[in-house]
Design a protein around this motif. Structure first.
Motif, PDB file in Angstrom:
ATOM      1  N   LEU A  14      31.362   4.654 -41.496  1.00 43.88           N
ATOM      2  CA  LEU A  14      31.889   4.662 -42.852  1.00 43.88           C
ATOM      3  C   LEU A  14      31.361   3.465 -43.634  1.00 43.88           C
ATOM      4  O   LEU A  14      31.253   3.509 -44.858  1.00 43.88           O
ATOM      5  N   GLY A  87      28.781   9.408 -44.198  1.00 43.01           N
ATOM      6  CA  GLY A  87      29.712   8.608 -43.420  1.00 43.01           C
ATOM      7  C   GLY A  87      30.797   9.479 -42.838  1.00 43.01           C
ATOM      8  O   GLY A  87      31.299  10.392 -43.499  1.00 43.01           O
ATOM      9  N   GLY A  88      31.167   9.244 -41.599  1.00 42.75           N
ATOM     10  CA  GLY A  88      32.172  10.065 -40.940  1.00 42.75           C
ATOM     11  C   GLY A  88      31.545  11.331 -40.379  1.00 42.75           C
ATOM     12  O   GLY A  88      30.353  11.388 -40.077  1.00 42.75           O
ATOM     13  N   SER A 118      37.492   8.882 -41.459  1.00 45.47           N
ATOM     14  CA  SER A 118      38.441   8.228 -42.365  1.00 45.47           C
ATOM     15  C   SER A 118      39.860   8.748 -42.194  1.00 45.47           C
ATOM     16  O   SER A 118      40.820   8.028 -42.471  1.00 45.47           O
TER      17      SER A 118
END
Length: 240
Positions: A14, A87-88, A118
């Motif tokens: 992230l 991200g993730g 997240s």
């Protein structure tokens, strides 16, 4: 590392590069092709890791159907393909679902590499119950639809997790307050990054706190379920 010809769903950091798992790094280095949300962001990640540029192409909202066919064709031809987002996890409020459905329909193999997400990070940072929760992604933008979106959860006892833009979080928290009452909640910002912070409080307090200029960075919000222990509506005179 030799990879079999299949799709590898890779969770990427992230913010903190140290959160990339050794296995994910090995797969990104060994994959002959990488489908990613933003080729520039993914190339920055690969460069930071010292990984030579493979065949790199964009898989994003708007081209998912066509690129899914491309990925299916590559795997059928014997190519190991990695799939990642900015991200993730890809496919969790990011492009990815369509290619997984295509692989399921074609009977093709894929695997998922565990990593940063997240949703779980925010849930644990919130201090709210973790035994049962629902993730609903991004809420709708129109006020009426937004209130209904929260209203669907009014009687549910599970913790609610969602994503939102910093430019809309104030209005979203106000809509949650109107639909759910003054429950405990948290807003998690810039998780895993240098300026990570968590704002905890009631929905009324948080709505007021985020009523001004938008905060910087990406955020995830968490709201307690329908449990009197976490509902402060009666204390401030608000009807739940």
């Amino acid at each position: 590392m030799d990879l079999v010809a299949q799709l590898y769903v890779v969770a990427t950091p992230l913010g903190n590069l140290g959160d990339l798992t050794p296995r994910a790094r090995e797969v990104l280095a060994a994959a002959r092709a990488i489908a990613c949300e933003d080729t520039r962001r993914t190339w920055q990640l690969l460069s930071a890791l010292g990984i030579p540029r493979p065949e790199l192409f964009s898989y994003r909202q708007g081209n998912e159907e066509g690129v899914s066919r491309r990925i299916v064709g590559l795997v059928r031809a014997g190519t190991a393909v990695a799939l990642c987002s900015d991200g993730g996890y890809p496919g969790i409020s990011d492009p990815g679902y369509r290619v997984l459905r295509a692989f399921a329909g074609e009977g093709l193999p894929w695997t998922v590499l565990p990593g940063p997400c997240s949703v779980e990070l925010a849930l644990l940072l919130s201090g709210l119950p973790t035994s049962s929760y629902t993730f609903k992604g991004f809420p709708p933008r129109k006020p009426g639809a937004l209130r209904r979106w929260f209203g669907e959860e009014a009687a549910a006892r599970h913790t609610l997790v969602g994503l939102e833009s910093p430019f809309r979080i104030g209005a979203t928290l106000r809509a949650a307050l109107e639909a759910l009452g003054d429950r405990e909640a948290a807003v998690c910002l810039e998780m895993t990054k240098a300026h990570e912070r968590v704002e905890r409080g009631t929905l009324a307090a948080l709505a007021e706190r985020f009523a001004g200029p938008p905060p910087k960075g990406e955020l995830t919000f968490v709201i307690a379920g329908a449990n009197p222990k976490f509902d402060h509506s009666k204390e401030d005179g608000t009807d739940a």
